[in-house]
Design a protein around this motif. Structure first.
Motif, PDB file in Angstrom:
ATOM      1  N   CYS A 119      59.937  53.440 -32.147  1.00 60.27           N
ATOM      2  CA  CYS A 119      60.327  52.975 -30.810  1.00 60.27           C
ATOM      3  C   CYS A 119      60.662  51.480 -30.854  1.00 60.27           C
ATOM      4  CB  CYS A 119      59.181  53.217 -29.817  1.00 60.27           C
ATOM      5  SG  CYS A 119      59.512  52.480 -28.192  1.00 60.27           S
ATOM      6  N   PRO A 120      61.884  51.130 -30.457  1.00 59.48           N
ATOM      7  CA  PRO A 120      62.257  49.708 -30.536  1.00 59.48           C
ATOM      8  C   PRO A 120      61.539  48.837 -29.510  1.00 59.48           C
ATOM      9  CG  PRO A 120      64.072  51.017 -29.632  1.00 59.48           C
ATOM     10  CD  PRO A 120      62.984  51.986 -30.019  1.00 59.48           C
ATOM     11  N   ARG A 121      60.903  49.466 -28.528  1.00 59.27           N
ATOM     12  CA  ARG A 121      60.184  48.676 -27.529  1.00 59.27           C
ATOM     13  C   ARG A 121      58.695  48.536 -27.862  1.00 59.27           C
ATOM     14  NH1 ARG A 121      62.604  52.342 -22.758  1.00 59.27           N
ATOM     15  NH2 ARG A 121      64.527  51.212 -22.260  1.00 59.27           N
ATOM     16  N   ALA A 122      58.240  49.218 -28.896  1.00 56.09           N
ATOM     17  CA  ALA A 122      56.811  49.178 -29.236  1.00 56.09           C
ATOM     18  C   ALA A 122      56.465  47.884 -29.962  1.00 56.09           C
ATOM     19  CB  ALA A 122      56.462  50.369 -30.123  1.00 56.09           C
ATOM     20  N   SER A 123      55.187  47.562 -29.956  1.00 56.97           N
ATOM     21  CA  SER A 123      54.704  46.438 -30.760  1.00 56.97           C
ATOM     22  C   SER A 123      54.246  46.964 -32.117  1.00 56.97           C
ATOM     23  CB  SER A 123      53.514  45.769 -30.078  1.00 56.97           C
ATOM     24  OG  SER A 123      53.842  45.394 -28.774  1.00 56.97           O
ATOM     25  N   ASN A 124      54.156  46.061 -33.072  1.00 57.88           N
ATOM     26  CA  ASN A 124      53.645  46.401 -34.392  1.00 57.88           C
ATOM     27  C   ASN A 124      52.415  45.557 -34.680  1.00 57.88           C
ATOM     28  OD1 ASN A 124      55.759  48.230 -35.043  1.00 57.88           O
ATOM     29  ND2 ASN A 124      57.095  46.476 -35.431  1.00 57.88           N
ATOM     30  N   LEU A 125      51.297  46.241 -34.919  1.00 56.81           N
ATOM     31  CA  LEU A 125      50.058  45.515 -35.207  1.00 56.81           C
ATOM     32  C   LEU A 125      50.229  44.694 -36.478  1.00 56.81           C
ATOM     33  CD1 LEU A 125      47.367  48.233 -34.408  1.00 56.81           C
ATOM     34  CD2 LEU A 125      48.242  46.411 -32.928  1.00 56.81           C
ATOM     35  N   GLY A 126      49.732  43.480 -36.433  1.00 59.11           N
ATOM     36  CA  GLY A 126      49.812  42.606 -37.602  1.00 59.11           C
ATOM     37  C   GLY A 126      51.100  41.820 -37.669  1.00 59.11           C
ATOM     38  N   LEU A 127      52.072  42.192 -36.832  1.00 54.45           N
ATOM     39  CA  LEU A 127      53.361  41.493 -36.841  1.00 54.45           C
ATOM     40  C   LEU A 127      53.670  40.922 -35.452  1.00 54.45           C
ATOM     41  CD1 LEU A 127      55.331  44.030 -39.064  1.00 54.45           C
ATOM     42  CD2 LEU A 127      54.398  41.839 -39.763  1.00 54.45           C
ATOM     43  N   THR A 128      53.804  41.798 -34.458  1.00 56.34           N
ATOM     44  CA  THR A 128      54.053  41.295 -33.098  1.00 56.34           C
ATOM     45  C   THR A 128      52.786  41.333 -32.241  1.00 56.34           C
ATOM     46  OG1 THR A 128      54.741  43.488 -32.317  1.00 56.34           O
ATOM     47  CG2 THR A 128      56.462  42.036 -33.167  1.00 56.34           C
ATOM     48  N   ARG A 129      51.738  42.016 -32.736  1.00 52.04           N
ATOM     49  CA  ARG A 129      50.410  41.996 -32.093  1.00 52.04           C
ATOM     50  C   ARG A 129      49.388  41.740 -33.196  1.00 52.04           C
ATOM     51  NH1 ARG A 129      49.323  43.901 -26.504  1.00 52.04           N
ATOM     52  NH2 ARG A 129      47.261  44.238 -27.409  1.00 52.04           N
ATOM     53  N   ASP A 130      48.201  41.289 -32.808  1.00 46.98           N
ATOM     54  CA  ASP A 130      47.211  40.982 -33.835  1.00 46.98           C
ATOM     55  C   ASP A 130      46.768  42.246 -34.574  1.00 46.98           C
ATOM     56  OD1 ASP A 130      47.397  38.314 -33.393  1.00 46.98           O
ATOM     57  OD2 ASP A 130      45.614  38.182 -32.114  1.00 46.98           O
ATOM     58  N   GLY A 131      46.628  42.103 -35.883  1.00 41.66           N
ATOM     59  CA  GLY A 131      46.316  43.239 -36.744  1.00 41.66           C
ATOM     60  C   GLY A 131      44.919  43.188 -37.327  1.00 41.66           C
TER      61      GLY A 131
END
Ligand SMILES: [Zn+2]
Ligand SMILES: [Zn+2]
Length: 379
Positions: A119-131
């Motif tokens: 999903c292009p609207r999702a966040s990615n943990l560790g990259l766009t959100r804290d991981g």
């Protein structure tokens, strides 16, 4: 709580002991107490500033942890996935809080309805959100994998599978392997170029355990590690032929493994498929060269400035060139279940959270295997 935070690109991580704990989980979120977090090549790329994403950031998009608390919509999904409080789960980076509406979320190849890994609207943990390089992390219940209980897989074994493992699993599937392992009637060959690396040595184990013949290609420094991977495979290790690409040309390797071709029928000898894992032209040339006609070349990495390739390989030899990035959620679960059942483990080095910068240094020195933060280790 403790966290390792990247505050500036091309700088070491900063250890915080008073980093705020995540708030109560909302929606599909659940709170996980991180027990192991692995370092991926993408973390190094992120830290170099090439991805131009926001700081400060807690990296690691391949980790494992224990479920502590569910958001209001998470418990039902967790139940359906067989996950309860106190269970160990594996957490990949993708996809945190997807939109549920786009094509990726609705036409998702058999994943949970409304959940799209890409999903292009999702966040990615560790990259766009804290991981994962922190004590607690909010994750999306839909993104995680259940870890079978009672086996030998510990958190430090699960973490490296969450990016490297699922990516190479998906690459092998794209290469034509039957991931159920049920159809290996006529033994086919897959070449794994970069077989001694983080993804590669997992790929060798998966493919050999699935009953394929594996041509494991790397260069001299990786040979020791590769040989020990093959040894540990026991009987399945007989499925692996190791090639040192600094010592043997692709044509010589092909002749040694598949025999001398009849004149004019050179295209009949070679592997059915190949995986390209290193970011280099010689790796690509080897991976294309080892294929028989009609073969499939699966690219996972590529050099920044691209490859030179011979269009004749695609046109006259009918080679298919495909690319792969991570895998769907059901592939993630299938991979974890397979790894637990057949004992597929990354070669790991573990570090306490406090020593993350030592880990990064070792990574850049090229120590090999997967480098994993083990939260239980004391500095
Ligand atoms: Zn990764
Ligand atoms: Zn979406």
């Amino acid at each position: 709580m403790r966290a390792q935070v990247l505050e500036a690109f091309n700088q070491p991580y900063t250890l915080k002991t008073d980093f705020p704990r995540p708030p109560a989980p909302q929606g599909h979120e659940m709170l996980v107490r991180v027990t192991a977090a692995s370092f991926c090549h993408t973390d190094a790329v992120f830290a170099s500033g090439q991805m131009q994403q926001g700081l400060p950031r807690v990296n690691s998009h391949e980790f494992a942890g224990v479920v502590e608390e569910f958001g209001p919509e998470a418990e039902k999904v967790a139940q359906a996935k067989g996950i309860a409080k106190g269970n160990l789960v594996g957490v990949p980076g993708r996809a945190f809080q997807c939109c549920g509406e786009c094509v990726e979320c609705t036409d998702n190849g058999g994943d949970l309805h409304g959940y799209g890994v890409w999903c292009p609207r999702a966040s990615n943990l560790g990259l766009t959100r804290d991981g994962g390089f922190q004590e607690y992390c909010l994750v999306d219940v839909r993104q995680v994998a259940r870890v079978p209980e009672g086996g030998s897989m510990k958190a430090v074994d699960i973490a490296p599978l969450m990016c490297a493992g699922v990516t190479v699993w998906n690459a092998l599937q794209a290469a034509g392997l039957d991931m159920s392992g049920s159809t290996v009637a006529d033994k086919k060959s897959v070449a794994i170029v970069g077989a001694g690396g983080g993804l590669g040595h997992l790929g060798v184990q998966f493919a050999a355990r699935l009953g394929w013949h594996v041509v494991a290609v790397d260069t001299t420094p990786a040979m020791g590690m590769l040989k020990s991977v093959v040894e540990e495979l026991g009987e399945d290790g007989k499925n692996v032929t190791v090639v040192d690409a600094l010592q043997e040309s692709v044509d010589a390797a092909k002749k040694r493994i598949f025999g001398e071709p009849a004149k004019g029928l050179e295209g009949e000898k070679g592997c059915e498929s190949s995986l390209i894992l290193p970011e280099s032209q010689p790796a690509f040339d080897f991976g294309m060269g080892i294929l028989k006609n009609h073969g499939t070349c699966v690219a996972v990495s590529f050099p920044k400035d691209g490859w030179r390739f011979k269009p004749g390989d695609l046109v006259f030899r009918h080679i298919k060139l495909v690319g792969v990035l991570t895998g769907r959620n059901h592939q993630l679960q299938a991979m974890v279940d397979f790894a637990a059942k057949k004992t597929v483990k990354a070669k790991i080095r573990t570090y306490p959270l406090e020593k993350l910068n030592d880990l990064v240094e070792d990574y850049h020195r090229g120590v090999g295997g997967k480098l994993v933060v083990d939260m239980a280790l004391k500095p």
